[in-house]
Design a protein around this motif. Structure first.
Motif, PDB file in Angstrom:
ATOM      1  N   THR A  41       0.862  -1.179   0.000  1.00 51.61           N
ATOM      2  CA  THR A  41       0.000   0.000   0.000  1.00 51.61           C
ATOM      3  C   THR A  41       0.899   1.230   0.000  1.00 51.61           C
ATOM      4  O   THR A  41       1.742   1.382   0.889  1.00 51.61           O
ATOM      5  CB  THR A  41      -0.920   0.028   1.229  1.00 51.61           C
TER       6      THR A  41
ATOM      7  N   GLU B 117      -1.081   2.899  -7.407  1.00 54.87           N
ATOM      8  CA  GLU B 117      -1.330   1.498  -7.733  1.00 54.87           C
ATOM      9  C   GLU B 117      -0.053   0.796  -8.178  1.00 54.87           C
ATOM     10  O   GLU B 117       0.726   1.327  -8.968  1.00 54.87           O
ATOM     11  CB  GLU B 117      -2.382   1.421  -8.847  1.00 54.87           C
TER      12      GLU B 117
ATOM     13  N   ASP C 175       1.282  -3.079  -9.676  1.00 59.77           N
ATOM     14  CA  ASP C 175       0.896  -4.360 -10.266  1.00 59.77           C
ATOM     15  C   ASP C 175       1.945  -5.416  -9.932  1.00 59.77           C
ATOM     16  O   ASP C 175       3.143  -5.110  -9.836  1.00 59.77           O
ATOM     17  CB  ASP C 175       0.792  -4.248 -11.792  1.00 59.77           C
TER      18      ASP C 175
ATOM     19  N   ARG D 108      -5.784   6.663  -6.957  1.00 60.14           N
ATOM     20  CA  ARG D 108      -6.998   6.671  -6.140  1.00 60.14           C
ATOM     21  C   ARG D 108      -6.851   7.721  -5.055  1.00 60.14           C
ATOM     22  O   ARG D 108      -5.774   7.886  -4.473  1.00 60.14           O
ATOM     23  CB  ARG D 108      -7.220   5.296  -5.525  1.00 60.14           C
TER      24      ARG D 108
END
Length: 290
Positions: free
Chosen positions: A30, A104, A106, A127
């Protein structure tokens, strides 16, 4: 004529936080930037330098990290925990605004599938969330995203606009429509399935962009906001900021070539910017403007 102190706030901005949740086989990352802004009984520090009511911004930074030790979860949840803490523990502070941006990552694809602890920064979009907790007025949660780049290769036109002596733009019945979506949406309450709500709003925004025959970017903006509210009862307001990423048809005539709407110059700046809010007519007043 009197001179008085007006609206004010202070806090810690740009707190970078990375939390790694280490499962037995799979890790989860995160990655956040957190901003904290506090307001309340702060007249004395402005007028005389009395710091008795000032919680140091370094303490605010440390609080972010200490709370992350217990887990982050969804960005809205983390923002609520922080905002409520600052108001509850500091008698002079009446309002806390916590703004978060989540980046984000991946999983990297290895020879045997997704790697359990290796990641690449996606860069597809960011976000966002903002939590306002006010001791007198209540609590408000705003979710969002920014930098979601979308493009329609057709089903967009621009004709019939106002013309004056400085107008040179030709009308077009078939153009590329591209934008970087910056969207924020206000929730009715302060609980719910934040992850599912975010995913559903993102799908609705994309579906409306793809499914709208656009005669103007303003029309597309309204269609996107309307579809979000039509599908998501937990939301009361959507704010959209849409830069018009212009694509100019290249003149290939000097090279003896036709250009049947195929070759374009992607313009950087200047660009058009369309902004607007779509809301329910019975939406309660916002604590902070979207």
């Amino acid at each position: 004529m009197a001179i008085v102190l007006g609206d004010n706030r202070y806090g810690k901005a740009g707190v970078r936080l990375v939390r790694v949740d280490r499962g037995e086989a799979w890790h989860r990352i995160t990655d956040l930037t957190v901003d904290v802004a506090l307001s309340g009984e702060l007249t004395a520090v402005h007028l005389s330098g009395d710091n008795a009511h000032v919680l140091p911004t370094d303490t605010q930074k440390n609080t972010v990290y200490a709370f992350a030790a217990d887990g982050v979860g969804e960005v809205e949840e983390f923002g609520l925990r922080l905002a409520r803490h600052f108001v509850a523990t500091q008698p002079a502070i009446g309002r806390a605004v916590v703004t978060l941006a989540e980046y984000e990552w991946d999983r990297i694809e290895g020879a045997d599938g997704p790697a359990p602890h290796s990641f690449s920064r996606s860069g597809r979009y960011t976000r966002t969330a903002r939590v306002v907790h006010d001791a007198a007025a209540g609590t408000e949660v705003v979710s969002g995203l920014r930098g979601l780049t979308v493009l329609n290769t057709t089903d967009s036109e621009f004709v019939g606009y106002a013309v004056d002596r400085y107008t040179t733009l030709p009308e077009t019945k078939d153009r590329i429509l591209a934008t970087d979506i910056d969207a924020r949406w206000r929730h009715r309450g302060t609980d719910g399935d934040w992850a599912a709500s975010f995913a559903a709003v993102r799908r609705a925004l994309l579906a409306a962009f793809a499914g709208t025959y656009s005669r103007s970017l303003q029309q597309t903006l309204y269609a996107m906001g309307r579809q979000v509210l039509a599908e998501r009862d937990e939301l009361v307001e959507v704010r959209l900021s849409l830069p018009n990423r212009h694509h100019y048809l290249v003149d290939l005539a000097p090279f003896g070539r036709d250009n049947p709407n195929a070759v374009f110059l992607a313009g950087d700046r200047p660009y058009g910017l369309v902004e607007g809010t779509v809301r329910r007519d019975d939406a309660p007043a916002a604590l902070v403007e979207l």
